[in-house]
Enzyme design. Structure first.
Site, PDB file in Angstrom:
ATOM      1  N   GLY A 244       0.839  -1.197   0.000  1.00  0.00           N
ATOM      2  CA  GLY A 244       0.000   0.000   0.000  1.00  0.00           C
ATOM      3  C   GLY A 244       0.872   1.244   0.000  1.00  0.00           C
ATOM      4  N   SER A 245       0.294   2.318   0.488  1.00  0.00           N
ATOM      5  CA  SER A 245       0.994   3.606   0.441  1.00  0.00           C
ATOM      6  C   SER A 245       2.143   3.649   1.456  1.00  0.00           C
ATOM      7  CB  SER A 245       0.001   4.722   0.771  1.00  0.00           C
ATOM      8  OG  SER A 245      -0.547   4.471   2.055  1.00  0.00           O
ATOM      9  N   GLY A 249       2.809   2.144   5.321  1.00  0.00           N
ATOM     10  CA  GLY A 249       4.039   1.470   5.752  1.00  0.00           C
ATOM     11  C   GLY A 249       4.688   2.149   6.948  1.00  0.00           C
ATOM     12  N   GLU A 266       5.751  -3.346   0.800  1.00  0.00           N
ATOM     13  CA  GLU A 266       5.722  -3.051  -0.644  1.00  0.00           C
ATOM     14  C   GLU A 266       4.923  -1.764  -0.797  1.00  0.00           C
ATOM     15  OE1 GLU A 266       7.257  -4.841  -2.942  1.00  0.00           O
ATOM     16  OE2 GLU A 266       7.712  -6.689  -1.863  1.00  0.00           O
ATOM     17  N   CYS A 300       1.747   0.616  -8.901  1.00  0.00           N
ATOM     18  CA  CYS A 300       2.859   1.091  -8.072  1.00  0.00           C
ATOM     19  C   CYS A 300       4.090   1.339  -8.936  1.00  0.00           C
ATOM     20  CB  CYS A 300       3.170   0.087  -6.968  1.00  0.00           C
ATOM     21  SG  CYS A 300       3.367  -1.583  -7.584  1.00  0.00           S
TER      22      CYS A 300
HETATM   23  P1  NAD Z   1      -3.488   2.280   1.252  1.00  0.00           P
HETATM   24  O1  NAD Z   1      -2.185   2.500   1.935  1.00  0.00           O
HETATM   25  O2  NAD Z   1      -4.545   3.300   1.402  1.00  0.00           O
HETATM   26  O3  NAD Z   1      -4.138   0.894   1.745  1.00  0.00           O
HETATM   27  C1  NAD Z   1      -3.479  -0.339   1.556  1.00  0.00           C
HETATM   28  C2  NAD Z   1      -3.985  -1.354   2.575  1.00  0.00           C
HETATM   29  O4  NAD Z   1      -3.465  -1.023   3.869  1.00  0.00           O
HETATM   30  C3  NAD Z   1      -5.498  -1.410   2.747  1.00  0.00           C
HETATM   31  O5  NAD Z   1      -5.881  -2.758   2.891  1.00  0.00           O
HETATM   32  C4  NAD Z   1      -5.744  -0.618   4.028  1.00  0.00           C
HETATM   33  O6  NAD Z   1      -6.915  -0.983   4.702  1.00  0.00           O
HETATM   34  C5  NAD Z   1      -4.509  -1.000   4.825  1.00  0.00           C
HETATM   35  N1  NAD Z   1      -4.077  -0.036   5.857  1.00  0.00           N
HETATM   36  C6  NAD Z   1      -4.003   1.297   5.753  1.00  0.00           C
HETATM   37  N2  NAD Z   1      -3.479   1.835   6.878  1.00  0.00           N
HETATM   38  C7  NAD Z   1      -3.210   0.803   7.709  1.00  0.00           C
HETATM   39  C8  NAD Z   1      -2.653   0.702   9.017  1.00  0.00           C
HETATM   40  N3  NAD Z   1      -2.283   1.774   9.686  1.00  0.00           N
HETATM   41  N4  NAD Z   1      -2.512  -0.520   9.565  1.00  0.00           N
HETATM   42  C9  NAD Z   1      -2.879  -1.631   8.887  1.00  0.00           C
HETATM   43  N5  NAD Z   1      -3.418  -1.595   7.650  1.00  0.00           N
HETATM   44  C10 NAD Z   1      -3.579  -0.393   7.059  1.00  0.00           C
HETATM   45  O7  NAD Z   1      -3.155   2.052  -0.312  1.00  0.00           O
HETATM   46  P2  NAD Z   1      -4.135   1.984  -1.570  1.00  0.00           P
HETATM   47  O8  NAD Z   1      -4.687   3.320  -1.879  1.00  0.00           O
HETATM   48  O9  NAD Z   1      -5.082   0.835  -1.439  1.00  0.00           O
HETATM   49  O10 NAD Z   1      -3.107   1.563  -2.725  1.00  0.00           O
HETATM   50  C11 NAD Z   1      -2.300   2.456  -3.422  1.00  0.00           C
HETATM   51  C12 NAD Z   1      -0.895   2.506  -2.857  1.00  0.00           C
HETATM   52  O11 NAD Z   1      -0.336   1.187  -2.809  1.00  0.00           O
HETATM   53  C13 NAD Z   1       0.065   3.298  -3.734  1.00  0.00           C
HETATM   54  O12 NAD Z   1       0.900   4.063  -2.907  1.00  0.00           O
HETATM   55  C14 NAD Z   1       0.859   2.230  -4.462  1.00  0.00           C
HETATM   56  O13 NAD Z   1       2.117   2.642  -4.933  1.00  0.00           O
HETATM   57  C15 NAD Z   1       0.965   1.185  -3.410  1.00  0.00           C
HETATM   58  N6  NAD Z   1       1.236  -0.128  -3.981  1.00  0.00           N
HETATM   59  C16 NAD Z   1       2.488  -0.644  -3.838  1.00  0.00           C
HETATM   60  C17 NAD Z   1       2.792  -1.855  -4.421  1.00  0.00           C
HETATM   61  C18 NAD Z   1       4.168  -2.433  -4.313  1.00  0.00           C
HETATM   62  O14 NAD Z   1       4.320  -3.615  -4.585  1.00  0.00           O
HETATM   63  N7  NAD Z   1       5.188  -1.684  -3.932  1.00  0.00           N
HETATM   64  C19 NAD Z   1       1.811  -2.574  -5.124  1.00  0.00           C
HETATM   65  C20 NAD Z   1       0.527  -2.023  -5.222  1.00  0.00           C
HETATM   66  C21 NAD Z   1       0.256  -0.793  -4.648  1.00  0.00           C
END
Ligand code: NAD
Length: 512
Positions: A244-245, A249, A266, A300
């Site tokens: 995720g974002s 992380g 990731e 991503c």
């Molecule tokens: P997001 O960070 O909003 O959410 C991702 C996941 O994390 C969701 O399931 C969310 O519920 C969970 N989450 C959020 N905050 C949390 C916390 N504090 N504790 C536990 N879980 C939590 O991301 P998004 O908008 O769904 O996706 C887009 C982002 O993901 C972009 O930044 C993109 O670059 C990244 N991404 C990275 C990769 C990679 O492999 N590097 C792959 C796909 C997407």
């Protein structure tokens, strides 16, 4: 068919039932699911709570205790059967990915193909979880390393690869002898339910063939970040793979470190390409267009920064502008569409804010405006934006999860390389060149500082087999290929004495 004629709730229901999801799982719950294709509501999913999540984790831990005793090649057989279920369900699951996330049809199907590919990879791996035999200084001793299952692997995934990311982790984690618990994005619970239904079909076939797969081996928890936090904090989860974002992380990483759990992070990318004087411009044009505009800039690995040498700038950039102006935007379900919608209105607002910031820093914006608003007032289609920037500053240094490509000139290769590496993120990168010195320098110790570095292809579109992940604020995790499996196991070093004396290492004497 025009966007206003679609009946997505009906189509979604049909696909879910075909894939084996019971209606009670996607109707009547509290979590509303909207399709970005037209903004319509396509499901209402029952959400889990903290107690339910803890129970799912406890069940997965019990399953792990039994699953770790099943020989690895038999664990591979379960994953092979899951790959077969994915092959059978590819058309329906791929279509559901398109409905829930707005990816064009070939990308929805491509995501399922990636799931199939990682299953094949993991099946082979199930007979190759090798340790080393290591030279020992002591006579009549043998030293070796062995790899053992770890426990429950928590998987948190992002909306934009709603099912492939789970498979990258789950296929490896399962052959390594672990149980998994998945917290998908709250925006994509339907594809998670469908994937879990296909996995349950594989489990049933595995059992019918005499295999023993304990209940609770692959848990699914549906809901928001609070449930992700339960997973992150749970003492029975020794590894969390979180996609995720970078903001996510930053919250998750220290919590895992606080209890000495492992993390595969990731996170966000801000991927760049360098276009050198010798580049094949036809190939470059295609590579840049796919990487920057594909999936409406919601990968991503999407290309976000382009450094173009002065000598080819005027030959390439007008052609890119033309491609940006003419690319087909529309329903991702229609053949011929290349750009589908953004995930939601918030993503559109963030894109507009980034473009305003770029303008205020001297950027010249082509595109970026909303499209198809009359046809689909509740969806957010945009024309991809190409922004000529005088320098790398402001929004160029951030990841905006939308189709914005910042283009900058350069005259000196080393200067371009320095700018390339001068952002906090480090996921993917590429160079377009026919100069072998530049290509090799880009891949060398002084070259790209990203986890993925390519020559003459764009930064996006990784395939199974290579380790996937990035450096710096991208989090440092690696998954899916190469020796990424080692992250899902614990390593023990074993020394065996088959002699009758007890020589100590380093010549130490201790005679009692
Ligand atoms: P997001 O960070 O909003 O959410 C991702 C996941 O994390 C969701 O399931 C969310 O519920 C969970 N989450 C959020 N905050 C949390 C916390 N504090 N504790 C536990 N879980 C939590 O991301 P998004 O908008 O769904 O996706 C887009 C982002 O993901 C972009 O930044 C993109 O670059 C990244 N991404 C990275 C990769 C990679 O492999 N590097 C792959 C796909 C997407």
């Amino acid at each position: 068919m025009s966007l206003s004629d679609l009946d997505l709730p009906r189509e979604t229901r049909g696909l879910l039932l075909d894939l084996g999801v019971a209606e009670a799982r996607f109707a009547g719950g509290t979590l509303k699911v909207r399709s970005p294709v037209d903004g319509s509501e396509i499901g209402r999913v029952a959400e889990d709570d903290a107690a339910g999540t803890a129970a799912t984790i406890a069940a997965a831990h019990e399953a792990f205790l039994a699953w770790r005793l099943v020989p690895a090649p038999q664990r591979g057989e379960l994953v092979r059967l899951f790959g077969e279920e994915l092959r059978a369900g590819k058309a329906a699951l791929g279509r559901l990915v398109s409905l829930e996330v707005g990816k064009i049809v070939s990308e929805g199907l491509g995501e399922v193909q990636e799931m199939i590919d990682i299953c094949d990879f993991a099946v082979g791996l199930s007979r190759q979880l090798y340790g080393l035999t290591i030279a020992t200084e002591r006579a009549e001793h043998r030293m070796m390393e062995t790899w053992h299952p770890l426990g429950v692997v928590g998987i948190i995934s992002a909306f934009n690869f709603p099912v492939a990311v789970w498979s990258w982790n789950a296929a490896l984690a399962l052959v390594c002898g672990n149980a998994v618990v998945w917290k998908p994005s709250e925006k994509t619970p339907l594809t998670a339910l469908a994937t879990t239904a296909l996995f349950e079909k594989a489990l049933a076939r595995f059992a019918a063939g005499g295999g023993t797969a304990p209940a609770g081996l692959a848990g699914l928890i549906l809901g928001g970040r609070d449930l992700g936090e339960v997973l992150v904090d749970h003492p029975k989860v020794p590894l969390v793979s979180a996609t995720g974002s970078t903001t996510m992380g930053r919250a998750v990483g220290p919590r895992l470190a606080g209890r000495f759990a492992r993390a595969i992070l990731e996170l966000g990318g801000n991927n760049a390409a360098i276009v050198a004087p010798s580049a094949d411009l036809d190939l470059t044009l295609r590579g840049v267009a796919f990487s920057a505009m594909g999936t409406a800039g919601q990968r991503c690995t999407s290309l976000r920064r382009l450094f173009v040498h002065d000598s080819v700038y005027d030959a390439l950039v007008p052609r890119l502008q033309k491609a940006y102006g003419s690319v087909t935007i529309g329903s991702p379900l229609e053949a011929g569409t290349l750009i589908g919608p953004l995930i939601d209105g918030a993503a559109f607002e963030r894109m507009q804010r980034a473009l305003d910031a770029a303008r205020s820093q001297g950027g010249t914006v082509t595109g970026g405006e909303r499209a198809l608003e009359a046809d689909a007032p509740d969806a957010f289609y945009v024309r991809p934006a190409l922004v000529e920037m005088p320098a790398q500053c402001g929004p160029v240094e951030e990841e905006t999860f939308a189709p914005i490509l910042y283009v900058m000139r350069y005259s000196d290769f080393d200067e371009a390389l320095a700018l390339h590496n001068a952002v906090p993120q480090g996921l993917s990168s590429s160079i377009f060149t026919n100069d072998i010195r530049e290509a090799e320098a880009f891949l060398s110790d002084r070259g790209s500082d990203c986890g993925i570095a390519n020559v003459n292809i764009g930064p996006s579109g990784a395939e199974i087999g290579g380790a996937f992940g990035g450096e710096k604020e991208t989090g440092g995790g690696r998954e899916s290929g190469s020796d990424a499996w080692k992250a899902y196991m614990r390593r023990a070093t074993n020394t065996i004495n088959y002699g009758r004396s007890l020589p100590l290492a380093q010549g130490v004497k201790f005679d009692v």
